[in-house]
Design an enzyme around this catalytic site. Structure first.
Site, PDB file in Angstrom:
ATOM      1  CE  LYS A  22       6.323  -1.536 -10.040  1.00  0.00           C
ATOM      2  NZ  LYS A  22       5.181  -0.619  -9.858  1.00  0.00           N
ATOM      3  CG  ASN A  23       6.719   2.155 -11.931  1.00  0.00           C
ATOM      4  OD1 ASN A  23       5.933   1.217 -11.753  1.00  0.00           O
ATOM      5  ND2 ASN A  23       7.293   2.795 -10.939  1.00  0.00           N
ATOM      6  CB  CYS A 118      -2.179   2.099  -2.054  1.00  0.00           C
ATOM      7  SG  CYS A 118      -0.827   3.242  -2.205  1.00  0.00           S
ATOM      8  NE  ARG A 123      -0.078   6.470  -5.243  1.00  0.00           N
ATOM      9  CZ  ARG A 123       0.513   5.330  -5.622  1.00  0.00           C
ATOM     10  NH1 ARG A 123       0.555   4.325  -4.798  1.00  0.00           N
ATOM     11  NH2 ARG A 123       1.038   5.200  -6.829  1.00  0.00           N
ATOM     12  CG  ASP A 126      -6.046  16.303  -7.473  1.00  0.00           C
ATOM     13  OD1 ASP A 126      -5.473  15.218  -7.205  1.00  0.00           O
ATOM     14  OD2 ASP A 126      -5.531  17.406  -7.258  1.00  0.00           O
ATOM     15  CG  ASP A 308       9.184   4.452  -6.811  1.00  0.00           C
ATOM     16  OD1 ASP A 308       8.855   4.340  -8.010  1.00  0.00           O
ATOM     17  OD2 ASP A 308       8.409   4.888  -5.940  1.00  0.00           O
ATOM     18  NE  ARG A 400       1.739  -4.385  -6.779  1.00  0.00           N
ATOM     19  CZ  ARG A 400       1.164  -3.225  -6.487  1.00  0.00           C
ATOM     20  NH1 ARG A 400       0.811  -2.944  -5.242  1.00  0.00           N
ATOM     21  NH2 ARG A 400       0.928  -2.340  -7.416  1.00  0.00           N
TER      22      ARG A 400
HETATM   23  C1  EPZ Z   1       4.194   6.642 -10.219  1.00  0.00           C
HETATM   24  O1  EPZ Z   1       3.021   6.665  -9.420  1.00  0.00           O
HETATM   25  C2  EPZ Z   1       4.864   5.299  -9.940  1.00  0.00           C
HETATM   26  N1  EPZ Z   1       3.967   4.209 -10.326  1.00  0.00           N
HETATM   27  C3  EPZ Z   1       5.197   5.198  -8.453  1.00  0.00           C
HETATM   28  O2  EPZ Z   1       5.890   3.974  -8.257  1.00  0.00           O
HETATM   29  C4  EPZ Z   1       6.127   6.358  -8.089  1.00  0.00           C
HETATM   30  O3  EPZ Z   1       6.401   6.307  -6.696  1.00  0.00           O
HETATM   31  C5  EPZ Z   1       5.455   7.691  -8.437  1.00  0.00           C
HETATM   32  O4  EPZ Z   1       5.098   7.704  -9.836  1.00  0.00           O
HETATM   33  C6  EPZ Z   1       6.352   8.885  -8.165  1.00  0.00           C
HETATM   34  O5  EPZ Z   1       7.540   8.751  -8.890  1.00  0.00           O
HETATM   35  C7  EPZ Z   1       3.852   3.892 -11.631  1.00  0.00           C
HETATM   36  O6  EPZ Z   1       4.472   4.491 -12.493  1.00  0.00           O
HETATM   37  C8  EPZ Z   1       2.948   2.748 -11.958  1.00  0.00           C
HETATM   38  P1  EPZ Z   1       2.384  10.576  -9.045  1.00  0.00           P
HETATM   39  P2  EPZ Z   1       1.919   7.850  -9.637  1.00  0.00           P
HETATM   40  O7  EPZ Z   1       1.119  10.819  -9.783  1.00  0.00           O
HETATM   41  O8  EPZ Z   1       1.805   8.155 -11.071  1.00  0.00           O
HETATM   42  C9  EPZ Z   1       0.032  13.048  -5.774  1.00  0.00           C
HETATM   43  C10 EPZ Z   1       6.375   1.891  -7.269  1.00  0.00           C
HETATM   44  O9  EPZ Z   1       6.812   1.601  -6.146  1.00  0.00           O
HETATM   45  N2  EPZ Z   1      -1.025  13.152  -6.795  1.00  0.00           N
HETATM   46  O10 EPZ Z   1       3.654  11.201  -9.535  1.00  0.00           O
HETATM   47  O11 EPZ Z   1       0.715   7.467  -8.893  1.00  0.00           O
HETATM   48  C11 EPZ Z   1       0.118  11.638  -5.211  1.00  0.00           C
HETATM   49  O12 EPZ Z   1      -0.839  11.450  -4.195  1.00  0.00           O
HETATM   50  C12 EPZ Z   1       5.301   2.971  -7.411  1.00  0.00           C
HETATM   51  O13 EPZ Z   1       6.761   1.381  -8.343  1.00  0.00           O
HETATM   52  C13 EPZ Z   1      -2.111  13.983  -6.578  1.00  0.00           C
HETATM   53  O14 EPZ Z   1      -2.203  14.631  -5.542  1.00  0.00           O
HETATM   54  O15 EPZ Z   1       2.659   9.039  -8.877  1.00  0.00           O
HETATM   55  C14 EPZ Z   1       1.518  11.556  -4.706  1.00  0.00           C
HETATM   56  O16 EPZ Z   1       1.575  12.126  -3.413  1.00  0.00           O
HETATM   57  C15 EPZ Z   1       4.840   3.510  -6.062  1.00  0.00           C
HETATM   58  N3  EPZ Z   1      -3.095  14.056  -7.512  1.00  0.00           N
HETATM   59  C16 EPZ Z   1       2.287  12.432  -5.689  1.00  0.00           C
HETATM   60  O17 EPZ Z   1       1.323  13.257  -6.350  1.00  0.00           O
HETATM   61  C17 EPZ Z   1      -3.043  13.334  -8.690  1.00  0.00           C
HETATM   62  O18 EPZ Z   1      -3.949  13.459  -9.525  1.00  0.00           O
HETATM   63  C18 EPZ Z   1       3.053  11.622  -6.728  1.00  0.00           C
HETATM   64  O19 EPZ Z   1       2.106  10.963  -7.500  1.00  0.00           O
HETATM   65  C19 EPZ Z   1      -1.923  12.489  -8.894  1.00  0.00           C
HETATM   66  C20 EPZ Z   1      -0.932  12.410  -7.951  1.00  0.00           C
END
Ligand code: EPZ
Length: 422
Positions: A22-23, A118, A123, A126, A308, A400
């Site tokens: 999915k991701n 969410c 999420r 920045d 995850d 989902r």
């Molecule tokens: C991806 O989300 C995945 N989703 C998530 O899977 C997964 O949990 C996550 O990566 C971590 O592995 C998809 O790929 C569609 P991140 P993403 O940016 O890209 C913080 C599932 O269950 N952050 O690595 O949103 C954020 O708040 C989903 O399939 C910032 O602070 O994850 C979080 O605490 C859930 N600023 C951490 O980094 C930003 O600009 C990880 O976020 C971006 C992120």
């Protein structure tokens, strides 16, 4: 809203096919926006999130046809006549923000709603903004929407991420393929989905080196051409289903799985006393003797233990021998499955980002509520070994990320059925 009824059962046996990731698919689909030529994805998973991404791309003017019962996504973006990613779609699925980089690179402008929070956390975006501004984009937040433009096109830059964000890495990587000059991204995310995206972009003519390491170098090109790409196997679905025989006992082969996708996770299964063996067609998982042992888990960016799979691992620890400490270091609110598991008799104490689980002999079935995608499947796993009947409500979360979960687990001998909302 549908619900799923699970009755505890004995050991499982058989084979379970693992779908495309999915991701990975959710970042590969927006890549079609980078080219005027068609992009076709095979081995696509059949999930509601993929339908949401289809809805978003179509709203921008892309043509998306899902063929072969959804396993193939044929897309063409030669005629993008709208550059606004609407709040109504983006709030449903955060990954909608992955159209930002490609639209900026191809069209020179984009208006993308901030996803909003969410269940598992704030999420923010920045890091996405930091990287795209480094490439020369001007980005302004107005009424909940990011207004981004790069009238003179994007220019290569040296970028360092303060956190190895998966989404930020994906947005920056896609944008940099059409930027003028060289981009170097430091502290990039190393997830297999990043490697898969780089493979697809390279097939489209992009010049990328280092995907899968924390330093990715991209030489911008003038245009990208079409391609056909097979979506990588879903390592989170794989890890989830590996836990079914771990929790229920028995032996199950996960078709299409490989150790390299779930290395850190397999180390923890081994520590807990679960046998994992690579076969010609996948990964064979068995729990032969007695209770699993409690292990400690800390979630980290890849190649560490995946966030995850934290909820699903907690389900296993609920009936393990001993006490397990699970630390969630990626998201600020990802223990919502804990109170639901406690309704089933689990002994869990949550303090901030740490959950301490004291294993009990057996859980007891109860009505429980799914709160987010991975929490919902952890409740299904826990219910499969619980005494009596469990009703999991709000299973739209489940749909989902898991295709036909009741069919796949039912084929292994689980007593699981979906009750359609009347
Ligand atoms: C991806 O989300 C995945 N989703 C998530 O899977 C997964 O949990 C996550 O990566 C971590 O592995 C998809 O790929 C569609 P991140 P993403 O940016 O890209 C913080 C599932 O269950 N952050 O690595 O949103 C954020 O708040 C989903 O399939 C910032 O602070 O994850 C979080 O605490 C859930 N600023 C951490 O980094 C930003 O600009 C990880 O976020 C971006 C992120």
């Amino acid at each position: 809203m549908d619900s799923i009824i699970v009755r505890g059962n004995g050991p499982l046996s058989g084979q379970i096919p693992i779908a495309g990731a999915k991701n990975a698919c959710l970042t590969l689909m927006p890549a079609t926006l980078l080219s005027e030529e068609p992009l076709t994805l095979t081995n696509a998973p059949r999930l509601s999130d993929i339908k949401t991404m289809t809805e978003l791309l179509s709203s921008l003017g892309a043509e998306v046809s899902d063929l072969q019962d959804g396993k193939v996504q044929a897309m063409s973006s030669h005629n993008i006549d709208n550059h606004i990613a609407d709040y109504d779609i983006v709030r449903k699925m955060r990954a909608s923000n992955l159209v930002l980089g490609p639209m900026l690179a191809r069209l020179g402008h984009a208006v993308v709603s901030l996803p909003g929070g969410c269940a598992i956390g704030a999420r923010p975006m920045d890091l996405h903004i930091h990287g795209l501004e480094a490439l020369g984009a001007e980005i302004e937040l107005k009424e909940g929407y990011l207004h981004a433009k790069a009238p003179g096109g994007l220019k290569g830059a040296e970028i360092t991420l303060s956190f190895a964000s998966v989404g930020a890495t994906e947005n920056i990587l896609m944008a940099a393929t059409l930027a003028k000059g060289t981009t170097v991204l430091h502290n990039a995310a190393r997830e297999p989905e990043i490697v898969d995206l780089a493979k697809c972009l390279s097939a489209m003519g992009a010049q990328i080196e280092g995907a899968g390491t924390s330093r990715i170098e991209i030489q911008g090109v003038d245009r990208l051409h079409g391609a056909t790409h097979q979506v990588v196997t879903d390592r989170i679905e794989l890890g989830t289903y590996m836990l079914a025989p771990a929790i229920c006992g028995g032996e199950v082969e996960c078709l299409g799985g490989s150790i390299e996708l779930v290395g850190a996770f397999c180390e923890k299964l081994d520590e807990a006393g679960i046998q994992v063996e690579e076969t010609k067609t996948g990964l064979k998982v068995a729990r032969k003797n007695g209770r699993v042992k409690a292990v400690n888990v800390t979630t980290e960016p890849f190649p560490g233990f995946p966030t995850d799979l934290q909820a699903q691992m907690m389900a296993l620890m609920c009936t393990a021998e001993g006490t397990s400490v699970l630390e969630e270091k990626i998201f600020e609110n990802r223990f919502m499955h804990a109170p639901e598991l406690m309704r089933m008799g689990a002994e869990i104490e949550v303090h901030g980002g740490t959950a301490t689980v004291t294993g009990v002999e057996r859980l007891k079935g109860a009505p429980v509520m799914a709160t987010d995608l991975r929490a919902s499947v952890s409740l299904i796993l826990a219910a499969m070994a619980a005494e009596g009947e469990t009703v999991v409500n709000r299973v739209y979360h489940l749909d989902r990320g898991y295709e036909r979960v009741e069919e796949k687990l039912g084929n292994l001998g689980a007593h699981i059925e979906r009750v359609k909302e009347t």
